[in-house]
Design a protein around this motif. Structure first.
Motif, PDB file in Angstrom:
ATOM      1  N   UNK A   1     -54.545 -26.711  62.054  1.00  0.00           N
ATOM      2  CA  UNK A   1     -53.914 -25.786  61.118  1.00  0.00           C
ATOM      3  C   UNK A   1     -54.353 -26.183  59.716  1.00  0.00           C
ATOM      4  N   UNK A   2     -54.600 -25.178  58.850  1.00  0.00           N
ATOM      5  CA  UNK A   2     -55.103 -25.474  57.520  1.00  0.00           C
ATOM      6  C   UNK A   2     -54.575 -24.438  56.529  1.00  0.00           C
ATOM      7  N   UNK A   3     -54.409 -24.856  55.281  1.00  0.00           N
ATOM      8  CA  UNK A   3     -54.035 -23.955  54.203  1.00  0.00           C
ATOM      9  C   UNK A   3     -54.643 -24.475  52.915  1.00  0.00           C
ATOM     10  N   UNK A   4     -54.607 -23.673  51.873  1.00  0.00           N
ATOM     11  CA  UNK A   4     -55.117 -24.077  50.567  1.00  0.00           C
ATOM     12  C   UNK A   4     -54.204 -23.530  49.494  1.00  0.00           C
ATOM     13  N   UNK A   5     -54.003 -24.307  48.427  1.00  0.00           N
ATOM     14  CA  UNK A   5     -53.088 -23.891  47.364  1.00  0.00           C
ATOM     15  C   UNK A   5     -53.408 -24.668  46.090  1.00  0.00           C
ATOM     16  N   UNK A   6     -52.911 -24.179  44.972  1.00  0.00           N
ATOM     17  CA  UNK A   6     -53.008 -24.915  43.719  1.00  0.00           C
ATOM     18  C   UNK A   6     -51.782 -25.816  43.590  1.00  0.00           C
ATOM     19  N   UNK A   7     -52.015 -27.117  43.525  1.00  0.00           N
ATOM     20  CA  UNK A   7     -50.928 -28.097  43.468  1.00  0.00           C
ATOM     21  C   UNK A   7     -51.185 -29.009  42.269  1.00  0.00           C
ATOM     22  N   UNK A   8     -50.213 -29.059  41.369  1.00  0.00           N
ATOM     23  CA  UNK A   8     -50.376 -29.895  40.189  1.00  0.00           C
ATOM     24  C   UNK A   8     -51.541 -29.455  39.327  1.00  0.00           C
ATOM     25  N   UNK A   9     -51.839 -28.178  39.325  1.00  0.00           N
ATOM     26  CA  UNK A   9     -52.903 -27.651  38.496  1.00  0.00           C
ATOM     27  C   UNK A   9     -54.294 -27.776  39.080  1.00  0.00           C
ATOM     28  N   UNK A  10     -54.417 -28.294  40.291  1.00  0.00           N
ATOM     29  CA  UNK A  10     -55.733 -28.429  40.891  1.00  0.00           C
ATOM     30  C   UNK A  10     -55.731 -27.823  42.298  1.00  0.00           C
ATOM     31  N   UNK A  11     -56.881 -27.274  42.738  1.00  0.00           N
ATOM     32  CA  UNK A  11     -56.955 -26.684  44.076  1.00  0.00           C
ATOM     33  C   UNK A  11     -56.962 -27.774  45.146  1.00  0.00           C
ATOM     34  N   UNK A  12     -56.085 -27.633  46.110  1.00  0.00           N
ATOM     35  CA  UNK A  12     -55.930 -28.639  47.156  1.00  0.00           C
ATOM     36  C   UNK A  12     -55.978 -27.958  48.518  1.00  0.00           C
ATOM     37  N   UNK A  13     -56.643 -28.602  49.460  1.00  0.00           N
ATOM     38  CA  UNK A  13     -56.673 -28.156  50.850  1.00  0.00           C
ATOM     39  C   UNK A  13     -55.792 -29.088  51.660  1.00  0.00           C
ATOM     40  N   UNK A  14     -54.934 -28.505  52.487  1.00  0.00           N
ATOM     41  CA  UNK A  14     -54.037 -29.273  53.347  1.00  0.00           C
ATOM     42  C   UNK A  14     -54.320 -28.875  54.784  1.00  0.00           C
ATOM     43  N   UNK A  15     -54.447 -29.866  55.664  1.00  0.00           N
ATOM     44  CA  UNK A  15     -54.745 -29.555  57.066  1.00  0.00           C
ATOM     45  C   UNK A  15     -54.140 -30.602  57.974  1.00  0.00           C
ATOM     46  N   UNK A  16     -53.781 -30.145  59.174  1.00  0.00           N
ATOM     47  CA  UNK A  16     -53.448 -31.103  60.223  1.00  0.00           C
ATOM     48  C   UNK A  16     -54.740 -31.395  60.959  1.00  0.00           C
ATOM     49  N   UNK A  17     -55.214 -32.616  60.855  1.00  0.00           N
ATOM     50  CA  UNK A  17     -56.498 -33.003  61.419  1.00  0.00           C
ATOM     51  C   UNK A  17     -56.330 -34.274  62.226  1.00  0.00           C
ATOM     52  N   UNK A  18     -56.625 -34.185  63.513  1.00  0.00           N
ATOM     53  CA  UNK A  18     -56.533 -35.343  64.409  1.00  0.00           C
ATOM     54  C   UNK A  18     -55.189 -36.039  64.279  1.00  0.00           C
ATOM     55  N   UNK A  19     -54.107 -35.254  64.342  1.00  0.00           N
ATOM     56  CA  UNK A  19     -52.729 -35.739  64.331  1.00  0.00           C
ATOM     57  C   UNK A  19     -52.272 -36.231  62.970  1.00  0.00           C
ATOM     58  N   UNK A  20     -53.123 -36.125  61.934  1.00  0.00           N
ATOM     59  CA  UNK A  20     -52.722 -36.517  60.597  1.00  0.00           C
ATOM     60  C   UNK A  20     -52.611 -35.285  59.708  1.00  0.00           C
ATOM     61  N   UNK A  21     -51.629 -35.283  58.825  1.00  0.00           N
ATOM     62  CA  UNK A  21     -51.522 -34.239  57.822  1.00  0.00           C
ATOM     63  C   UNK A  21     -52.253 -34.736  56.580  1.00  0.00           C
ATOM     64  N   UNK A  22     -53.374 -34.088  56.262  1.00  0.00           N
ATOM     65  CA  UNK A  22     -54.268 -34.581  55.220  1.00  0.00           C
ATOM     66  C   UNK A  22     -54.314 -33.626  54.038  1.00  0.00           C
ATOM     67  N   UNK A  23     -54.560 -34.192  52.839  1.00  0.00           N
ATOM     68  CA  UNK A  23     -54.769 -33.400  51.638  1.00  0.00           C
ATOM     69  C   UNK A  23     -56.007 -33.931  50.924  1.00  0.00           C
TER      70      UNK A  23
END
Length: 566
Positions: free
Chosen positions: A100-122
């Motif tokens: 699962x993956x999403x993208x958003x502006x967080x703290x003024x910068x573009x960030x990608x968030x994904x669940x990858x290999x059982x880890x939630x990564x940014x």
């Protein structure tokens, strides 16, 4: 020099797996391995084109974020240049994957968030550098994910919906409540978290305290993943439910009610300014459809075949397209198997038969079908001695079914022809008026029959080391009837239709061609001599229309009918 009679472009289209919106642009990712851009208002191509597989798309700060299960790639929206190296999920004792993956502006910068290999990564979308913690064991198997400034919301297959602090990785409050089934899509809009319940309504929660804010009532049956999108001002929400229906919600009223604006959409929705897109279709924010569908993504022509003498059938991953072979005018389109035959009734109406899991699928101009009850692999058409058009279908049980083309009624008891699966059948009427049926399949033999009496005509002939996949009767200029076989190794062989004996290759050159593709190579033979005439570069499929006229299909979905000059 060869003469082109007509050409049809992009006959077949690939499914679109993801859509994203940017200011004035719509981006689509197709299964042709390409990402394309379109003018959101006019639907015309807008210049962005890169080769990339993607099931997720987003546009942030001039970057196109494209991801599949193995990697995340970044491209400049203007020019399409790839930025940095692809990001891949952490690898443990098995290859990593992105679920699962999403993208958003967080703290003024573009960030990608994904669940990858059982880890939630940014990670930072511009630099590719990790952002914040990578935490494991807390989110389980995710079905939904969204992010906004400082927060990440997740929905798991256990039904749990949580909001997390993106900086610390700790829960920001208790799990959210009010839903009965797992949440399959999440979206933050103006301080409210929206969650699409599987086969249920859209739930709303206050993101500050987690309290329920009511539901948007909708019910659907199906297995579409669904999705949510909203206009930049947060006034309008769009949702795709499990039936693939697109709904519009006015969030400015106290109790929004859904307006159905589209059905059978391919993807989750995406908003580009004042326009919403799903798959290759567009609407304005009021829900009004906009123009024609986007041209979309091409799919290769997988096979071409003649249906009778006047209709060309092109097979692709999106179904079958029929054309008038003389003019190129479209006749019809429907989903079918990979074998097809056609006959015309006394009133001129075309009846088409295809192989089908339930038997011989018969289609008239209204695409109605009346299959038999036995799995059929190959089909052929002919005329019964009493003048009735009929179809023959080889079954996976070693029989051939013979049915009236008009009614679907059996003309005789199924003809037992082999102890193994029958994969190919062909029918012809000889010069003396008698019918001949040829069969082949996993028994690696070719056998001729009188389909009316059921009598075998001469001994079976060994057809090589591989299963017989195709059989075709062809008449040469001198009146001789040749039976052509293609086996599972792509081997081309000729047989004398009257004697059943194999024909040797000769030096003579005739004026009747035969063309077929095998493992990506399209070859063309001269039927009179049996000699290979040419290989057709850049083609994915071909069939001889008549004499020296060829229909050629290509990976870009185009079909060309050409007269080949010797």
């Amino acid at each position: 020099m060869d003469e082109t009679l007509w050409r049809a472009s992009m006959v077949h289209r690939s499914p679109v797996d993801a859509v994203a919106g940017a200011d004035g642009l719509i981006l689509t990712a197709g299964r042709d391995g390409a990402i394309r851009s379109w003018d959101a208002l006019t639907g015309e191509p807008a210049g962005f084109l890169v080769e990339a597989d993607a099931t997720f798309l987003a546009v942030l700060d001039g970057l196109v974020i494209a991801a599949d299960a193995q990697r995340v790639r970044r491209f400049e929206l203007i020019g399409g240049r790839e930025v940095g190296e692809p990001w891949r999920p952490p690898r443990t004792f098995v290859p990593g994957y992105i679920s699962v993956i999403t993208a958003a502006t967080m703290g003024g910068r573009p960030v990608v968030v994904a669940r990858a290999s059982a880890e939630l990564c940014q990670w930072d979308a511009v630099t590719g550098a990790p952002v914040g913690p990578q935490w494991t064991g807390k989110v389980g198997k995710l079905l939904a994910l969204t992010a906004w400034d400082g927060r990440i919301a997740t929905g798991g297959d256990n039904g749990e919906v949580r909001i997390w602090d993106a900086v610390t990785g700790e829960p920001a409050g208790s799990p959210l409540t009010g839903h009965d089934r797992p949440i399959v899509a999440l979206l933050h809009v103006g301080g409210v978290l929206h969650g699409q319940e599987f086969l249920g309504p859209i739930h709303r929660w206050d993101v500050a305290g987690g309290e329920p804010r009511g539901v948007l009532e909708t019910r659907a049956k199906g297995m579409v993943e669904g999705g949510l999108a909203a206009t930049a001002d947060g006034r309008v929400l769009f949702s795709v439910d499990q039936a693939g229906s697109l709904w519009r919600w006015d969030l400015t009223v106290p109790e929004p009610s859904g307006e159905l604006i589209g059905v059978d959409v391919e993807t989750a929705p995406a908003v580009a300014g004042s326009i919403v897109a799903a798959g290759t279709r567009r609407w304005d924010v009021t829900g009004r459809p906009l123009g024609d569908e986007l041209a979309g993504h091409a799919a290769a022509v997988q096979r071409l075949t003649m249906v009778g003498e006047s209709v060309l059938a092109s097979f692709g991953r999106d179904g079958t397209r029929l054309f008038d072979v003389a003019t190129g005018d479209p006749i019809g389109a429907f989903r079918s198997g990979l074998d097809m035959a056609g006959v015309r009734l006394e009133d001129g109406r075309l009846i088409v038969a295809t192989d089908d899991e339930e038997g011989i699928g018969r289609y008239d101009d209204h695409l109605e079908t009346s299959p038999t009850s036995t799995t059929v692999w190959g089909v052929a058409g002919g005329v019964w001695p009493d003048g009735r058009p009929f179809f023959a279908g080889g079954t996976l049980g070693g029989q051939v079914h013979l049915v009236d083309a008009r009614t679907g009624a059996s003309l005789r008891r199924p003809l037992p022809v082999s102890k193994q699966d029958v994969l190919a059948v062909a029918v012809t009427t000889l010069s003396d008026g008698s019918l001949m049926l040829a069969t082949g399949g996993h028994d690696r033999q070719i056998t001729r029959w009188n389909p009316v009496t059921g009598e075998q005509l001469g001994p079976s002939q060994e057809a090589g080391e591989y299963s017989v996949m195709e059989l075709h009767f062809r008449t040469l200029a001198d009146g001789r009837v040749v039976l052509v076989s293609i086996d599972d190794d792509g081997q081309f062989r000729r047989w004398d239709a009257r004697t059943g004996k194999p024909l040797s290759t000769t030096a003579e050159v005739g004026d009747v061609l035969f063309a077929r593709s095998h493992e990506g190579v399209v070859r063309c033979w001269d039927l009179g001599s049996g000699r290979l005439v040419t290989e057709i570069p850049g083609a994915s499929a071909a069939v001889a229309v008549t004499g020296t006229t060829l229909a050629i299909g290509r990976p870009d979905g185009s079909v060309t009918v050409t007269v080949r000059r010797q």
